[in-house]
Design a protein around this motif. Structure first.
Motif, PDB file in Angstrom:
ATOM      1  N   ALA A   1       0.832  -1.200   0.000  1.00 38.29           N
ATOM      2  CA  ALA A   1       0.000   0.000   0.000  1.00 38.29           C
ATOM      3  C   ALA A   1       0.872   1.259   0.000  1.00 38.29           C
ATOM      4  CB  ALA A   1      -0.934  -0.015   1.207  1.00 38.29           C
ATOM      5  N   LEU A   2       1.954   1.230   0.764  1.00 42.32           N
ATOM      6  CA  LEU A   2       2.846   2.390   0.831  1.00 42.32           C
ATOM      7  C   LEU A   2       3.537   2.636  -0.508  1.00 42.32           C
ATOM      8  CD1 LEU A   2       4.021   4.643   2.574  1.00 42.32           C
ATOM      9  CD2 LEU A   2       5.832   3.039   3.258  1.00 42.32           C
TER      10      LEU A   2
ATOM     11  N   HIS B   1      -0.467  11.216   0.469  1.00 41.61           N
ATOM     12  CA  HIS B   1      -0.411   9.917  -0.190  1.00 41.61           C
ATOM     13  C   HIS B   1      -0.023   8.806   0.782  1.00 41.61           C
ATOM     14  CE1 HIS B   1      -1.217  10.690  -4.535  1.00 41.61           C
ATOM     15  NE2 HIS B   1      -1.165  11.916  -4.053  1.00 41.61           N
ATOM     16  N   VAL B   2       0.709   9.133   1.824  1.00 37.88           N
ATOM     17  CA  VAL B   2       0.966   8.147   2.883  1.00 37.88           C
ATOM     18  C   VAL B   2      -0.342   7.856   3.621  1.00 37.88           C
ATOM     19  CG1 VAL B   2       2.154   7.729   5.078  1.00 37.88           C
ATOM     20  CG2 VAL B   2       3.422   8.664   3.126  1.00 37.88           C
ATOM     21  N   VAL B   3      -1.127   8.884   3.875  1.00 43.07           N
ATOM     22  CA  VAL B   3      -2.441   8.689   4.493  1.00 43.07           C
ATOM     23  C   VAL B   3      -3.322   7.832   3.581  1.00 43.07           C
ATOM     24  CG1 VAL B   3      -4.572   9.864   5.198  1.00 43.07           C
ATOM     25  CG2 VAL B   3      -2.342  10.746   5.933  1.00 43.07           C
ATOM     26  N   PHE B   4      -3.274   8.088   2.281  1.00 45.64           N
ATOM     27  CA  PHE B   4      -4.013   7.266   1.327  1.00 45.64           C
ATOM     28  C   PHE B   4      -3.572   5.803   1.437  1.00 45.64           C
ATOM     29  CE2 PHE B   4      -4.577   5.352  -2.881  1.00 45.64           C
ATOM     30  CZ  PHE B   4      -5.929   5.577  -3.095  1.00 45.64           C
ATOM     31  N   ALA B   5      -2.261   5.573   1.554  1.00 48.23           N
ATOM     32  CA  ALA B   5      -1.741   4.206   1.711  1.00 48.23           C
ATOM     33  C   ALA B   5      -2.271   3.564   2.987  1.00 48.23           C
ATOM     34  CB  ALA B   5      -0.209   4.220   1.718  1.00 48.23           C
ATOM     35  N   ILE B   6      -2.295   4.332   4.071  1.00 47.36           N
ATOM     36  CA  ILE B   6      -2.859   3.822   5.323  1.00 47.36           C
ATOM     37  C   ILE B   6      -4.331   3.459   5.111  1.00 47.36           C
ATOM     38  CG2 ILE B   6      -3.498   4.469   7.697  1.00 47.36           C
ATOM     39  CD1 ILE B   6      -0.889   6.226   7.676  1.00 47.36           C
TER      40      ILE B   6
ATOM     41  N   TYR C   1      -4.599   0.106   3.180  1.00 41.03           N
ATOM     42  CA  TYR C   1      -4.291  -0.995   4.084  1.00 41.03           C
ATOM     43  C   TYR C   1      -5.405  -1.181   5.123  1.00 41.03           C
ATOM     44  CZ  TYR C   1      -1.670  -3.754   7.508  1.00 41.03           C
ATOM     45  OH  TYR C   1      -1.268  -4.715   8.397  1.00 41.03           O
ATOM     46  N   GLY C   2      -5.811  -0.084   5.746  1.00 37.99           N
ATOM     47  CA  GLY C   2      -6.849  -0.163   6.773  1.00 37.99           C
ATOM     48  C   GLY C   2      -8.190  -0.638   6.234  1.00 37.99           C
ATOM     49  N   THR C   3      -8.572  -0.165   5.060  1.00 34.23           N
ATOM     50  CA  THR C   3      -9.819  -0.609   4.457  1.00 34.23           C
ATOM     51  C   THR C   3      -9.758  -2.098   4.145  1.00 34.23           C
ATOM     52  OG1 THR C   3     -10.189   1.585   3.522  1.00 34.23           O
ATOM     53  CG2 THR C   3     -11.451  -0.224   2.555  1.00 34.23           C
TER      54      THR C   3
END
Length: 161
Positions: free
Chosen positions: A103-104, A145-150, A153-155
């Protein structure tokens, strides 16, 4: 294949929603401006007419009917496309056994879409080089974009349970 699109949609919408919450938090806590989705919509609306670059800045281009809605839809569709890219590269099994690293990678690589496509197209230059504070804008792009990666992953973790 029938599971691919629903997974891409769920992951993309979840990750994009987290990004929107992040932007809202930055706005409320630090008074940073919210993303200008109406300008993004104006940019998207120009693409079918061959208007890819707004050299004098998107604010100088004439408004387009429904540009705010177009911007929001384009924002979420972009998130879905980025989630689909993750699933195409790492496979649908990634959604069943997600890893943050994948994801990252997608989150960081997709910073390039903003820096080399959207921002120059909107007249802000490559990687916000024409912004009032380019380094702040770049840092916020990377953090977003790091938040988007989180969010990806979280979703995926939430959808598994």
């Amino acid at each position: 294949m029938h599971a691919f699109l629903p997974h891409a949609m769920l992951l993309g919408i979840g990750a994009t929603a987290l990004l929107d919450l992040w932007n809202l938090a930055l706005h409320r806590l630090f008074k940073l401006p919210l993303p200008p989705w109406h300008f993004v919509g104006r940019w998207f609306a120009g693409l079918p007419r061959g208007h890819f670059v707004h050299r004098n800045g998107i604010a100088q281009s004439p408004p387009v009917a429904g540009e705010l809605a177009i911007g929001w839809v384009g924002h979420y569709l972009t998130g879905i496309v980025f989630a689909a890219a993750l699933l195409l590269i790492w496979g649908l099994q990634w959604a069943a056994q997600p890893t943050f690293g994948a994801a990252l990678v997608v989150g960081l690589v997709t910073v390039g879409a903003g820096w080399y496509i959207l921002q120059p197209g909107m007249g802000v230059g490559v990687a916000c080089s024409k912004a009032p504070n380019p380094n702040l804008a770049r840092g916020l792009n990377i953090a977003g974009h790091v938040v988007f990666a989180i969010g990806l992953y979280g979703t995926a973790l939430l959808a598994r349970s």
